[in-house]
Design an enzyme around this catalytic site. Structure first.
Site, short mmCIF file in Angstrom:
data_model
loop_
_atom_site.label_atom_id
_atom_site.label_comp_id
_atom_site.label_asym_id
_atom_site.label_seq_id
_atom_site.Cartn_x
_atom_site.Cartn_y
_atom_site.Cartn_z
CG ASP A 130 -6.65 0.02 6.71
OD1 ASP A 130 -5.49 -0.40 6.51
OD2 ASP A 130 -6.97 1.22 6.56
N GLY A 150 -5.82 3.74 9.70
CA GLY A 150 -6.16 2.33 9.77
C GLY A 150 -7.23 2.09 10.81
CD GLU A 203 -2.90 1.13 2.32
OE1 GLU A 203 -4.00 1.70 2.21
OE2 GLU A 203 -2.51 0.64 3.39
CG ASN A 239 -12.39 5.22 4.42
OD1 ASN A 239 -13.09 4.21 4.39
ND2 ASN A 239 -12.68 6.23 5.22
#
Length: 381
Positions: free
Chosen positions: A267, A303, A122, A212
């Protein structure tokens, strides 16, 4: 080993009562009603479902996948196993080129050892405008040579990479990763609708935690959300933890794309399963207050502290369907869909499949977890 339970959700149907036969770490048979021979273990009035597949998690139990140590991996994996996750992809945040290679090599060893099921990068090829909990100064345009080095270090263990399509060289990078057998996701992006469509055409098939860290929908510039939702080849991640999205958004997305295109994710970061306090997500300081993770000194969410059983409970409770229909839907979203999106085995509790299952109580809390035919969390009965 033949198990019986009040309810068995295979992924395609609901059997009540149900039984499942396990041998050699695999499912050999399933059925409804009376089992074909005496039961080895009656689990009582629980609901047996396929093991959860979390394709986006940064850590847990105090351990971070961005820390290249076996101890951190073990702590995170143990925490998530107890909460029903039988397969997981370790997500790494934006890092310097050298640190990224170091982390990838360490996590590749974890994949080969069977502790995790793949790596998700990511970053670092994300938008500084939508950086979230990533460090903007470390973000960069994708470079073919760096990508080659990362792929070589990973030796086939990278399952997914998130890229912002508007970055210079992004489309070529998407094609490079796809050619290497890596799933590409669109996320942490300020991309327009057209830029996102171009990324999908180039081979992107996942939307990283939809809504998000992503340009919002506008009536004249639909942006990435609409482009991802309307393409039938794309699976969209949703963090249904009660913090990241409103229940109405979850219901709307599910109705829009159907039962097979939503993947529920956590997450989760290192603070998952821990007390409030100060932690790190990669190099970024994170403060956890009342169970919600924020980038230190800001109101930016960093997160989550969710586990898969929590996101499953939220989804079942808020999807707007009767309980049995909700279970069938959410099992697909928490197990079958993410496995398919990542190219992992995971067809549900059917003959020939790995014996990965979770026993849920009436309140959908985890009562037992089996992985590859062995108990990760032993049933009380």
């Amino acid at each position: 080993m033949l198990l019986t339970a009040g309810t068995l959700v295979t992924g395609a149907e609901l059997l009540r009562p149900g039984w499942i036969d396990v041998s050699g770490g695999r499912v050999t048979a399933v059925g409804a009603g009376a089992p074909p021979r005496p039961t080895d273990r009656d689990l009582g009035p629980v609901t047996l479902v396929p093991g959860f597949v979390d394709t986006h998690t940064h850590g847990g139990g105090g351990g971070s996948f961005s820390v290249p140590s076996e101890a951190d991996t073990s702590a995170a994996v143990a925490l998530h196993r107890r909460h029903g996750t039988t397969a997981m992809i370790a997500s790494l945040v934006t890092a310097t080129p050298d640190d990224l290679l170091h982390q990838v090599r360490a996590r590749a060893e974890d994949v080969r050892a069977g502790r995790i099921d793949g790596i998700h990068l990511e970053g670092p090829w994300l938008s500084t405008v939508r950086c979230g909990a990533h460090q903007p100064a470390l973000m960069r345009d994708p470079d073919p040579a760096e990508i080659d080095r990362v792929l070589t270090a990973a030796a086939g263990t990278i399952r997914m990479v998130t890229i912002a399509p508007e970055r210079s060289g992004a489309l070529a990078a998407i094609r490079q990763f796809v050619d290497a057998g890596v799933v590409v996701a669109v996320g942490h992006t300020e991309a327009t609708y057209e830029q996102t469509r171009a990324a999908i055409t180039a081979g992107a098939t996942v939307g990283t935690h939809l809504f998000n860290a992503m340009r919002p929908i506008d009536r004249r510039e639909p942006g990435p959300v609409i482009a991802l939702l309307e393409d039938p080849s794309v699976t969209v991640e949703l963090i249904t933890d009660g913090v990241h999205i409103d229940p109405a958004i979850y219901r709307h997305v599910t109705r829009s794309v159907g039962p097979d295109r939503v993947s529920l994710i956590t997450d989760a970061m290192a603070a998952t399963g821990m007390s409030d306090g100060r932690y790190h997500l990669g190099p970024v300081q994170v403060d956890v207050v009342d169970g919600v993770a924020f980038v230190g000194g800001t109101d930016t969410i960093a997160g989550s502290t969710a586990t898969m059983d929590r996101v499953v409970r939220f989804a079942v409770t808020h999807c707007g369907l009767p309980r049995d229909e909700a279970l069938l839907l959410v099992v697909r979203q928490a197990s079958l869909n993410p496995a398919r999106a990542m190219g992992l085995p995971g067809d549900g509790l059917i003959p020939g499949a790995a014996a990965d299952l979770v026993a849920l109580g009436a309140d959908l809390t985890v009562a037992a977890v089996m992985r590859r035919g062995g108990w990760e969390l032993e049933p009380a009965v």
